[in-house]
Every structure is written in structure tokens, then in C-alpha cells.
Design a protein around this motif. Structure first.
Motif, PDB file in Angstrom:
ATOM      1  N   HIS A   1       0.689  -1.239  -0.072  1.00 39.28           N
ATOM      2  CA  HIS A   1       0.095  -0.092   0.091  1.00 39.28           C
ATOM      3  C   HIS A   1       0.867   1.205  -0.006  1.00 39.28           C
ATOM      4  O   HIS A   1       2.125   1.124   0.322  1.00 39.28           O
ATOM      5  CB  HIS A   1      -0.930  -0.039   1.210  1.00 39.28           C
ATOM      6  N   LEU A   2       0.332   2.474  -0.569  1.00 35.46           N
ATOM      7  CA  LEU A   2       1.156   3.377  -0.483  1.00 35.46           C
ATOM      8  C   LEU A   2       0.491   4.762   0.628  1.00 35.46           C
ATOM      9  O   LEU A   2      -0.653   4.628   0.785  1.00 35.46           O
ATOM     10  CB  LEU A   2       0.887   4.261  -1.913  1.00 35.46           C
ATOM     11  N   ARG A   3       1.265   5.358   0.912  1.00 34.59           N
ATOM     12  CA  ARG A   3       0.859   6.383   2.009  1.00 34.59           C
ATOM     13  C   ARG A   3       0.584   7.669   1.014  1.00 34.59           C
ATOM     14  O   ARG A   3       0.767   7.706  -0.096  1.00 34.59           O
ATOM     15  CB  ARG A   3       2.311   6.952   2.868  1.00 34.59           C
ATOM     16  N   SER A   4       0.077   8.716   1.871  1.00 32.10           N
ATOM     17  CA  SER A   4      -0.601   9.576   1.112  1.00 32.10           C
ATOM     18  C   SER A   4       0.397  10.393   0.264  1.00 32.10           C
ATOM     19  O   SER A   4       0.242  10.891  -0.863  1.00 32.10           O
ATOM     20  CB  SER A   4      -1.170  10.694   2.101  1.00 32.10           C
ATOM     21  N   GLY A   5       1.571  10.720   0.763  1.00 35.09           N
ATOM     22  CA  GLY A   5       2.480  11.382   0.185  1.00 35.09           C
ATOM     23  C   GLY A   5       3.002  10.679  -1.125  1.00 35.09           C
ATOM     24  O   GLY A   5       3.214  11.467  -2.193  1.00 35.09           O
TER      25      GLY A   5
ATOM     26  N   ILE B   1     -12.476   9.174  -4.517  1.00 34.79           N
ATOM     27  CA  ILE B   1     -11.460   7.860  -4.069  1.00 34.79           C
ATOM     28  C   ILE B   1     -11.972   7.446  -2.724  1.00 34.79           C
ATOM     29  O   ILE B   1     -12.602   8.111  -2.005  1.00 34.79           O
ATOM     30  CB  ILE B   1      -9.941   8.352  -4.036  1.00 34.79           C
ATOM     31  N   ALA B   2     -11.842   6.240  -2.646  1.00 31.80           N
ATOM     32  CA  ALA B   2     -12.469   5.679  -1.489  1.00 31.80           C
ATOM     33  C   ALA B   2     -11.487   5.968  -0.129  1.00 31.80           C
ATOM     34  O   ALA B   2     -10.403   6.140  -0.229  1.00 31.80           O
ATOM     35  CB  ALA B   2     -12.127   3.942  -1.389  1.00 31.80           C
ATOM     36  N   GLU B   3     -12.237   5.819   1.065  1.00 28.22           N
ATOM     37  CA  GLU B   3     -11.384   6.063   2.060  1.00 28.22           C
ATOM     38  C   GLU B   3     -10.397   5.060   2.264  1.00 28.22           C
ATOM     39  O   GLU B   3     -10.762   4.001   2.316  1.00 28.22           O
ATOM     40  CB  GLU B   3     -12.337   6.186   3.434  1.00 28.22           C
ATOM     41  N   PRO B   4      -8.744   5.132   2.520  1.00 30.86           N
ATOM     42  CA  PRO B   4      -8.167   4.152   2.559  1.00 30.86           C
ATOM     43  C   PRO B   4      -8.026   3.443   4.118  1.00 30.86           C
ATOM     44  O   PRO B   4      -8.669   4.209   5.014  1.00 30.86           O
ATOM     45  CB  PRO B   4      -6.767   4.901   2.448  1.00 30.86           C
ATOM     46  N   ALA B   5      -7.603   2.165   3.961  1.00 28.41           N
ATOM     47  CA  ALA B   5      -7.533   1.646   5.378  1.00 28.41           C
ATOM     48  C   ALA B   5      -6.182   2.349   5.826  1.00 28.41           C
ATOM     49  O   ALA B   5      -5.610   3.108   5.520  1.00 28.41           O
ATOM     50  CB  ALA B   5      -6.928   0.021   4.984  1.00 28.41           C
ATOM     51  N   ARG B   6      -6.363   2.000   7.058  1.00 27.94           N
ATOM     52  CA  ARG B   6      -5.047   2.571   8.030  1.00 27.94           C
ATOM     53  C   ARG B   6      -3.988   1.692   8.262  1.00 27.94           C
ATOM     54  O   ARG B   6      -4.443   0.569   8.684  1.00 27.94           O
ATOM     55  CB  ARG B   6      -5.687   2.938   9.285  1.00 27.94           C
ATOM     56  N   SER B   7      -2.665   1.972   8.417  1.00 27.78           N
ATOM     57  CA  SER B   7      -1.891   1.144   8.881  1.00 27.78           C
ATOM     58  C   SER B   7      -1.963   0.850  10.504  1.00 27.78           C
ATOM     59  O   SER B   7      -2.306   1.898  10.882  1.00 27.78           O
ATOM     60  CB  SER B   7      -0.149   1.653   8.321  1.00 27.78           C
ATOM     61  N   PRO B   8      -0.895  -0.087  11.026  1.00 28.77           N
ATOM     62  CA  PRO B   8      -1.033  -0.231  12.445  1.00 28.77           C
ATOM     63  C   PRO B   8      -0.650   1.115  13.158  1.00 28.77           C
ATOM     64  O   PRO B   8      -0.944   1.451  14.256  1.00 28.77           O
ATOM     65  CB  PRO B   8       0.083  -1.570  12.434  1.00 28.77           C
ATOM     66  N   GLY B   9       0.129   2.088  12.185  1.00 31.92           N
ATOM     67  CA  GLY B   9       0.630   3.257  13.092  1.00 31.92           C
ATOM     68  C   GLY B   9      -0.279   4.387  12.721  1.00 31.92           C
ATOM     69  O   GLY B   9      -0.245   5.571  13.220  1.00 31.92           O
ATOM     70  N   GLY B  10      -1.606   4.081  11.933  1.00 36.43           N
ATOM     71  CA  GLY B  10      -2.469   4.922  11.891  1.00 36.43           C
ATOM     72  C   GLY B  10      -2.550   5.863  10.800  1.00 36.43           C
ATOM     73  O   GLY B  10      -3.125   6.815  10.263  1.00 36.43           O
ATOM     74  N   HIS B  11      -1.541   5.470   9.533  1.00 40.00           N
ATOM     75  CA  HIS B  11      -1.302   6.162   8.426  1.00 40.00           C
ATOM     76  C   HIS B  11      -2.169   5.738   7.415  1.00 40.00           C
ATOM     77  O   HIS B  11      -2.613   4.521   7.413  1.00 40.00           O
ATOM     78  CB  HIS B  11       0.147   5.956   8.180  1.00 40.00           C
TER      79      HIS B  11
ATOM     80  N   TYR C   1      -3.198   3.583   0.946  1.00 43.62           N
ATOM     81  CA  TYR C   1      -4.058   3.538  -0.418  1.00 43.62           C
ATOM     82  C   TYR C   1      -3.544   2.455  -1.218  1.00 43.62           C
ATOM     83  O   TYR C   1      -2.172   2.085  -1.193  1.00 43.62           O
ATOM     84  CB  TYR C   1      -3.647   4.852  -1.117  1.00 43.62           C
ATOM     85  N   PRO C   2      -4.379   1.655  -1.833  1.00 39.00           N
ATOM     86  CA  PRO C   2      -4.088   0.479  -2.777  1.00 39.00           C
ATOM     87  C   PRO C   2      -3.422   1.468  -4.114  1.00 39.00           C
ATOM     88  O   PRO C   2      -3.488   2.547  -4.307  1.00 39.00           O
ATOM     89  CB  PRO C   2      -5.497  -0.111  -3.151  1.00 39.00           C
TER      90      PRO C   2
ATOM     91  N   VAL D   1      -6.643   8.768  -9.526  1.00 39.09           N
ATOM     92  CA  VAL D   1      -6.422  10.382  -9.263  1.00 39.09           C
ATOM     93  C   VAL D   1      -5.916  10.848 -10.573  1.00 39.09           C
ATOM     94  O   VAL D   1      -6.361  12.172 -10.936  1.00 39.09           O
ATOM     95  CB  VAL D   1      -5.457  10.667  -8.168  1.00 39.09           C
ATOM     96  N   THR D   2      -5.016  10.195 -11.312  1.00 43.40           N
ATOM     97  CA  THR D   2      -4.747  10.722 -12.652  1.00 43.40           C
ATOM     98  C   THR D   2      -5.665  10.895 -13.564  1.00 43.40           C
ATOM     99  O   THR D   2      -5.710  11.848 -14.257  1.00 43.40           O
ATOM    100  CB  THR D   2      -3.429   9.676 -13.116  1.00 43.40           C
ATOM    101  N   VAL D   3      -6.569   9.906 -13.546  1.00 43.50           N
ATOM    102  CA  VAL D   3      -7.663   9.979 -14.569  1.00 43.50           C
ATOM    103  C   VAL D   3      -8.733  11.249 -14.245  1.00 43.50           C
ATOM    104  O   VAL D   3      -9.236  11.867 -15.060  1.00 43.50           O
ATOM    105  CB  VAL D   3      -8.451   8.546 -14.375  1.00 43.50           C
TER     106      VAL D   3
END
Length: 145
Positions: free
Chosen positions: A6-10, A32-42, A45-46, A53-55
Motif C-alpha cells: 500500500h502507498l502512503r498519502s505522500g 476515491i475510497a477512504e483508505p485503510a489505516r496502517s497499524p501506525g494510523g497512516h 492506499y491501494p 487520481v490521474t484519471v
């Protein structure tokens, strides 16, 4: 089962060429769908979020509003073909043609103002001012000038 990174926001923002505020805004708008959260709360995104986002940005460059883009994305999420994109693209072409006609008229009027040597919107001293705003403001028609 293969783990998909998964990718972080940045990372999503950088790869898609947008800023973080744009990414969050698209999320709030439901583009865009609300992303899952990592164990650290980040946000996690798939990877296909970058493509989406590019589209969205490409559709905006073509003149579609975010509301129109949302409708097109929703249609696509239903996974069945509809003439919706084609019809909306044809309507957008008609809007673009109308804007081109308006801009052509504006360009012609401005060219006439430049060629006539106009020097003021309200008290122009050129001999044959094509831009009779002062007369219009006083209630005179163009023909009365």
C-alpha cells in the motif's frame, strides 16, 4: 495470497502529481475510497489509487467538473457499459464549441479596441471608438453614439 503493498498519502500524491490537500479533498468528495489505516494510523492506499487520481485530473483538464467526474466514476463502478461517457463527452464538446465562439467574439472586440487606439473605458478619445461603454452607461444605444 500475495501481499499488495500500500502507498502512503505522500506517495500517492507525488506519483499522481497532486498535493496532499487535493488527495484528501477527493476522498471527502467520495471520488476515491477512504483508505485503510496502517497499524501506525497512516492512510494506506491501494496502488490503483494513483491511476484513479490521474484519471480524475485528466477528466478535469478535458473540462469536466468534479461533479461530472464523480458521476462518470460511479457509472464505471457499476461495471456495465452505458452510453453515459459518450453522451457526456458530446455535451462537453458542445460547451467547448460555445466557449470558443464566445472567446472568438471577445477577441474580435478587443482587437477592434486595440486597432482603434482606445485609451479609456469611459472617456475614450479615439475618433471611432468601437467600445461605447460610456454611452451605454448613460442610456444611449450604440446607434445613438
Amino acid at each position: 495470497m500475495k501481499h499488495v503493498p500500500h502507498l502512503r498519502s505522500g506517495q500517492v500524491a507525488e506519483r499522481a502529481g497532486v498535493n496532499l490537500q487535493t488527495l484528501r479533498y477527493y476522498e471527502r468528495r467520495g471520488l476515491i475510497a477512504e483508505p485503510a489505516r496502517s497499524p501506525g494510523g497512516h492512510r494506506a492506499y491501494p496502488p490503483e489509487t494513483v491511476t484513479l487520481v490521474t484519471v480524475i485530473k485528466a477528466a478535469q483538464r478535458l473540462g469536466f467538473t468534479l461533479d461530472e467526474v464523480a458521476g462518470l466514476i460511479d457509472t464505471g463502478r457499476r461495471r456495465h457499459r452505458t452510453p453515459d461517457l459518450r453522451a457526456r463527452a458530446q455535451a462537453k464538446i458542445a460547451e467547448v464549441d460555445a466557449r470558443i465562439a464566445d472567446l472568438t467574439t471577445i477577441r474580435s472586440a478587443l482587437t477592434a479596441v486595440v486597432n482603434a487606439g482606445c485609451d479609456s473605458l469611459t472617456n475614450c478619445t479615439c475618433p471611432d471608438c468601437p467600445f461605447p461603454l460610456a454611452g451605454l452607461a448613460e442610456g444611449r444605444t450604440y446607434e445613438e453614439k
